[in-house]
Design a protein around this motif. Structure first.
Motif, mmCIF file in Angstrom:
data_model
loop_
_atom_site.group_PDB
_atom_site.id
_atom_site.type_symbol
_atom_site.label_atom_id
_atom_site.label_comp_id
_atom_site.label_asym_id
_atom_site.label_seq_id
_atom_site.Cartn_x
_atom_site.Cartn_y
_atom_site.Cartn_z
ATOM 1 N N CYS A 69 0.867 -1.180 0.000
ATOM 2 C CA CYS A 69 0.000 0.000 0.000
ATOM 3 C C CYS A 69 0.903 1.230 0.000
ATOM 4 N N ASN A 124 0.915 1.025 -4.976
ATOM 5 C CA ASN A 124 -0.086 1.904 -5.571
ATOM 6 C C ASN A 124 0.087 3.358 -5.143
ATOM 7 N N CYS A 151 -7.150 -0.862 -3.897
ATOM 8 C CA CYS A 151 -5.994 -1.743 -3.705
ATOM 9 C C CYS A 151 -6.293 -3.161 -4.185
ATOM 10 N N HIS A 211 -8.600 -1.400 6.410
ATOM 11 C CA HIS A 211 -8.226 -1.434 4.990
ATOM 12 C C HIS A 211 -7.935 -2.852 4.479
ATOM 13 N N GLU A 226 -9.952 -5.380 2.050
ATOM 14 C CA GLU A 226 -9.350 -5.891 0.798
ATOM 15 C C GLU A 226 -9.556 -7.400 0.672
#
Ligand SMILES: [Zn+2]
Length: 475
Positions: free
Chosen positions: A29, A67, A211, A236, A240
């Protein structure tokens, strides 16, 4: 031995066994480009860099994706406040991030995907989740992931799924949700916000889905390693996993690695609390980027790292010791048979270095082994027990280990432009002719070109101003 890593999901240290033998696919990330990154962010990025460097040193092929989040609430607010578009704001801070990364010698990821360049992949993923009953629309055109449809939710963070987000502040635009725990995959259009016209309607992507879409686009539905800071575990990374596995039916990530916080003044570094130090600000104070890099990588990634002036000074001194040793080895000249015990010393150091890093990137014993070698080589230089070839061999080994650390001054002995080489040669000739006036004049000319020259019993040596004690022999 094999590389072993601590996987957050299973809670175990496990051998790295890439899906494709010899080829590791890793995703990190990356930054949200709404402002300059702070060194807490960079601790996490440099931990991933260390991992990638070590795996490559170990002979793996690595495909590394990081990313760039270039659309989110903070970017929208920042662009509005500055009176520019989100693309302009994101471009500005992407540049800043890349400049910081270069200064800190972060390996460039193989792919640096931007969220706004992956809207099609994001939309396709959300469509699949809608079709499979894991997502639903609300009246304002937003689309949410239905946590009740995914019983495995909470495994990564070890949280009770029935308790998640209960009591969390409910955002104004979240009132349409079926369940307070559900999270946004897609945000319906709002005045003053960027909007994409897509097959799932107008709007913009949520953060978590970016992501999943970008990692699977570049690494496949199932890949080896996913990294991030511990603060990303929930929600997060939990989100995901849920949205990726619900869409593909496959294991999303085989090994989850999380980097602990950076502490400054006894507190976690975070933009929210203002307790932050930015890379550019620290470097503008004259701190060496290599020292800052060393300070950020020299504690094990799963321990919280206290950053302070003292830790920075210790890092600077460690980097200087390496520079001084490499400079001494590069300029060392001694005829003779060589040191019969050197090879065992170098092999033993390499073995200890690798054994430590194989063990979940345990950097402290790896550095201890390296600095024990530094002490031992300095002793042998003082005793003149090495040969010229020994010194060159030892320097090559240290530079090879530094492929992992990235903290020494650079590649092997510096190249100079031809005109500077000619000046060095003219000066060596003047000294040979005992023309001290000419030799002093040439020293001054070289100094004006940023080259410091010194005469030693091994002959003339030089270094660039500002590159530390990294001497090169010439004549
Ligand atoms: Zn992410």
């Amino acid at each position: 031995m094999t590389v072993r890593l601590f996987d957050t999901l299973s809670g175990e240290v496990r051998p790295l066994e890439p899906l494709e033998p010899g080829h590791v696919r890793a995703y990190s990330c990356g930054p949200t480009v709404y402002g300059p990154a702070h060194i807490g962010n960079f601790r996490s990025f440099l931990f991933a860099d260390l991992l990638v460097r070590y795996l490559r040193y170990r002979g793996y092929r690595v495909t590394w994706v990081m990313n760039i989040t270039d659309v989110d609430d903070k970017i929208i607010r920042g662009a509005a406040a500055a009176g520019i578009t989100i693309a302009e704001l994101a471009a500005r801070y992407t540049e800043q991030f890349l400049a910081d990364a270069r200064a800190l010698r972060m390996t460039m990821p193989d792919v640096l995907p931007r969220a706004t360049a992956h809207i099609d992949e994001i939309v396709a993923l959300i469509q699949t989740l809608l079709e499979r009953g894991h997502a639903y629309r609300t009246e304002d055109g937003s689309i949410f992931f239905r946590i009740a449809s995914w019983p495995a939710y909470g495994r990564l963070s070890r949280l009770d799924p029935t308790q998640l987000r209960v009591g969390e502040r409910v955002e104004a635009d979240d009132y349409g949700k079926d369940d307070v725990r559900d999270f946004a995959l897609w945000k319906g259009p709002k005045p003053g916000e960027p909007v994409w016209e897509t097959a799932i309607g107008p709007g913009r992507p949520g953060w978590h889905i970016e992501c999943s879409a970008m990692s699977m686009r570049h690494l496949g539905p199932s890949f080896d390693i996913h990294t991030g800071g511990v603060d990303l575990i929930f929600p997060h990374h939990e989100d995901e996993i849920a949205q990726s596995e619900a869409a593909t039916g496959q294991t999303f990530v085989r090994t989850w690695l999380h980097c602990a916080h950076l502490q400054m003044g006894g507190e976690k570094m975070a933009k929210r609390t203002g307790n932050i130090a930015r890379v550019a600000e620290i470097l503008e104070r004259g701190v060496s980027p290599r020292a800052l890099r060393y300070a950020l990588i020299s504690a094990h990634y799963r321990t919280s790292l206290a950053f302070s002036e003292d830790s920075l000074a210790a890092a600077a001194s460690a980097v200087q010791r390496l520079d001084a040793l490499l400079g001494a080895l590069d300029s060392y000249r001694q005829e003779g048979p060589g040191d019969p015990s050197l090879e065992a010393l170098l092999t033993g150091t390499r073995a200890a270095f690798e054994e430590a890093l194989d063990d979940d990137l345990n950097i402290s014993p790896a550095l201890a082994a390296l600095f024990e070698l530094v002490r031992e080589l300095n002793r042998r230089i003082d005793a003149r027990s090495l040969s010229t070839a020994d010194a060159a061999h030892a320097a090559r080994v240290i530079r090879d280990l530094d492929r992992v650390l990235g903290v020494t001054a650079g590649e092997a002995p510096g190249q100079l432009p031809d005109d500077l080489v000619a000046l060095l040669e003219a000066r060596a000739a003047a000294r040979a002719a005992r023309d001290w006036a000419e030799s002093d004049r040439l020293r001054a000319v070289l100094a004006s070109r940023g080259i410091v020259v010194e005469d030693t019993r091994d002959g003339q040596r030089w270094r660039r101003v500002g590159e530390g004690e990294r001497w090169m022999n010439h004549g």
